[in-house]
Design a protein around this motif. Structure first.
Motif, short mmCIF file in Angstrom:
data_model
loop_
_atom_site.label_atom_id
_atom_site.label_comp_id
_atom_site.label_asym_id
_atom_site.label_seq_id
_atom_site.Cartn_x
_atom_site.Cartn_y
_atom_site.Cartn_z
N ALA A 154 0.83 -1.21 0.00
CA ALA A 154 0.00 0.00 0.00
C ALA A 154 0.86 1.26 0.00
CB ALA A 154 -0.94 0.00 1.20
N GLU A 155 1.92 1.24 0.80
CA GLU A 155 2.82 2.40 0.85
C GLU A 155 3.49 2.61 -0.51
OE1 GLU A 155 3.49 4.59 3.23
OE2 GLU A 155 2.18 3.74 4.77
N GLU A 156 3.91 1.53 -1.14
CA GLU A 156 4.54 1.63 -2.45
C GLU A 156 3.56 2.18 -3.48
OE1 GLU A 156 7.66 1.07 -3.52
OE2 GLU A 156 8.36 0.66 -1.48
N PHE A 157 2.34 1.70 -3.43
CA PHE A 157 1.33 2.11 -4.41
C PHE A 157 0.99 3.59 -4.27
CE2 PHE A 157 -3.25 2.31 -5.67
CZ PHE A 157 -3.10 1.96 -7.00
N VAL A 158 0.80 4.06 -3.05
CA VAL A 158 0.48 5.48 -2.83
C VAL A 158 1.64 6.35 -3.29
CG1 VAL A 158 0.06 7.22 -1.06
CG2 VAL A 158 -1.20 5.08 -1.02
N GLY A 159 2.87 5.90 -3.02
CA GLY A 159 4.02 6.66 -3.50
C GLY A 159 4.09 6.71 -5.01
N TRP A 160 3.72 5.62 -5.66
CA TRP A 160 3.71 5.57 -7.12
C TRP A 160 2.67 6.51 -7.70
CZ3 TRP A 160 -0.19 3.19 -10.32
CH2 TRP A 160 0.16 3.10 -11.68
N LEU A 161 1.49 6.57 -7.06
CA LEU A 161 0.43 7.45 -7.56
C LEU A 161 0.78 8.91 -7.40
CD1 LEU A 161 -2.88 5.78 -6.30
CD2 LEU A 161 -1.93 5.75 -8.61
N GLY A 162 1.48 9.25 -6.33
CA GLY A 162 1.72 10.65 -6.01
C GLY A 162 0.53 11.23 -5.29
N GLU A 163 0.62 12.49 -4.89
CA GLU A 163 -0.44 13.10 -4.10
C GLU A 163 -1.66 13.44 -4.92
OE1 GLU A 163 0.85 16.36 -1.78
OE2 GLU A 163 2.09 15.15 -0.46
N GLY A 164 -1.49 13.71 -6.21
CA GLY A 164 -2.66 14.05 -7.02
C GLY A 164 -3.23 15.41 -6.63
N ASP A 165 -4.47 15.61 -6.98
CA ASP A 165 -5.12 16.88 -6.68
C ASP A 165 -5.38 17.02 -5.19
OD1 ASP A 165 -5.19 17.35 -9.38
OD2 ASP A 165 -7.20 16.57 -9.65
N GLY A 166 -5.05 18.16 -4.64
CA GLY A 166 -5.36 18.41 -3.25
C GLY A 166 -6.84 18.69 -3.04
N GLY A 167 -7.34 18.38 -1.87
CA GLY A 167 -8.70 18.75 -1.51
C GLY A 167 -9.79 17.88 -2.08
N GLY A 168 -9.45 16.72 -2.65
CA GLY A 168 -10.46 15.89 -3.28
C GLY A 168 -11.04 14.85 -2.34
N TYR A 169 -11.95 14.07 -2.92
CA TYR A 169 -12.60 12.98 -2.20
C TYR A 169 -12.13 11.66 -2.80
CZ TYR A 169 -15.66 16.57 -0.31
OH TYR A 169 -16.14 17.69 0.34
N ARG A 170 -11.60 10.79 -1.94
CA ARG A 170 -11.04 9.53 -2.42
C ARG A 170 -11.71 8.36 -1.70
NH1 ARG A 170 -4.58 11.13 -2.82
NH2 ARG A 170 -4.95 13.09 -3.92
N LEU A 171 -11.90 7.29 -2.45
CA LEU A 171 -12.54 6.10 -1.89
C LEU A 171 -11.68 4.88 -2.16
CD1 LEU A 171 -16.26 5.20 -1.91
CD2 LEU A 171 -14.63 3.52 -2.81
N ASP A 172 -11.51 4.05 -1.13
CA ASP A 172 -10.78 2.79 -1.24
C ASP A 172 -11.81 1.67 -1.33
OD1 ASP A 172 -9.17 0.57 -1.00
OD2 ASP A 172 -8.49 1.00 1.04
N ALA A 173 -11.92 1.06 -2.51
CA ALA A 173 -12.92 0.04 -2.76
C ALA A 173 -12.39 -1.33 -2.36
CB ALA A 173 -13.31 0.03 -4.24
N GLY A 174 -13.09 -1.99 -1.44
CA GLY A 174 -12.61 -3.26 -0.91
C GLY A 174 -11.46 -3.04 0.04
N CYS A 175 -11.67 -2.18 1.03
CA CYS A 175 -10.58 -1.68 1.87
C CYS A 175 -10.01 -2.72 2.83
CB CYS A 175 -11.05 -0.47 2.67
SG CYS A 175 -12.35 -0.84 3.89
N GLY A 176 -10.73 -3.81 3.08
CA GLY A 176 -10.22 -4.80 4.02
C GLY A 176 -9.97 -4.20 5.39
N THR A 177 -8.79 -4.45 5.94
CA THR A 177 -8.45 -3.93 7.26
C THR A 177 -7.86 -2.52 7.21
OG1 THR A 177 -6.34 -5.12 7.15
CG2 THR A 177 -8.17 -6.20 8.29
N GLY A 178 -7.88 -1.90 6.03
CA GLY A 178 -7.58 -0.47 5.95
C GLY A 178 -6.16 -0.09 5.61
N ALA A 179 -5.34 -1.01 5.10
CA ALA A 179 -3.95 -0.68 4.81
C ALA A 179 -3.83 0.43 3.77
CB ALA A 179 -3.20 -1.92 4.33
N LEU A 180 -4.54 0.30 2.65
CA LEU A 180 -4.45 1.32 1.59
C LEU A 180 -5.15 2.60 2.01
CD1 LEU A 180 -3.62 2.25 -1.19
CD2 LEU A 180 -5.61 1.02 -2.14
N THR A 181 -6.27 2.49 2.71
CA THR A 181 -6.97 3.68 3.19
C THR A 181 -6.06 4.50 4.09
OG1 THR A 181 -8.93 2.26 3.31
CG2 THR A 181 -9.16 4.48 4.16
N ALA A 182 -5.36 3.83 5.01
CA ALA A 182 -4.47 4.52 5.93
C ALA A 182 -3.32 5.19 5.19
CB ALA A 182 -3.93 3.53 6.96
#
Length: 213
Positions: free
Chosen positions: A26-54
């Motif tokens: 999850a940490e690697e993936f978020v770093g790969w995506l970059g921050e993107g647009d500030g101030g937006g609304y993001r959803l983690d689909a199939g979040c499980g125990t929340g690793a990617l959401t966190a």
């Protein structure tokens, strides 16, 4: 044909089995995506125990980050483990209960292969993001063997041959050959960066077909 649904319910059991790995990727993936647009609304689909959401909440500048999962047990575990910067809802990642264009991004980690209709799920995620938004997902490299889990399942089947029916890699090795319907780009479509919710080769809007031949 009856759809197969795989439902994980025990957050603590999942964490012992997979948590250490899901947090790292999850940490690697978020770093790969970059921050993107500030101030937006993001959803983690199939979040499980929340690793990617966190990870998304910790490293991005989104106005709100919400994880959804159809397992109440997973959502409860995520709420107890993830900082208050993120919220969690019990809902089906394959049929998001949000209006068209309501989100700036939908991300998903290690979940798409467990959905009964991943093609329809991705189309639904594209529907939920605004024009110019982001849909991005990843799964383990089941088609490539996934060595660290292959050892686990080989040992489990050696002890109890009936465990082979539970090996999530078995079905996903064929699913990994799925393709974009218009242009035929295949194999790893679920790791594409869907800028503007489109296939990067042909600009088709989330039209995915599966090949199991």
């Amino acid at each position: 044909m009856r759809e197969r649904r795989e439902v994980w319910t025990a957050g603590e059991a999942y964490e012992r089995y997979m948590g250490r790995w899901s947090r790292l990727v999850a940490e690697e993936f978020v770093g790969w995506l970059g921050e993107g647009d500030g101030g937006g609304y993001r959803l983690d689909a199939g979040c499980g125990t929340g690793a990617l959401t966190a990870a998304a909440a910790a490293h991005g500048r989104a106005r709100a980050v919400v994880g959804v999962d159809r397992s109440a047990g997973f959502v409860a575990a995520a709420r107890g483990a993830v900082p208050a910067a993120a919220g969690f809802v019990v809902a089906d990642a394959g049929a998001l209960p949000v209006r068209d264009g309501a989100l700036d991004a939908v991300v998903s980690g290690l979940a798409l292969n467990f959905l009964p209709r991943p093609d329809a799920a991705v189309a639904g995620w594209a529907r939920a993001v605004r024009p110019g938004g982001l849909v991005a997902a990843y799964v383990w490299d089941y088609a490539g063997g996934m060595g660290f889990l292959r050892c686990f399942w080989d040992a489990a089947v050696a002890v109890d041959p009936s465990a082979a029916a539970l090996d999530e890699g078995a079905g996903s090795r064929s699913a990994a050959r799925s393709r974009c319907a218009p242009c035929g780009r295949g194999r790893d479509w679920w790791t594409w960066w869907w800028g503007r919710s489109r296939c990067p080769r042909c600009s088709a809007v989330s039209r995915i077909s599966g090949s199991r031949s």
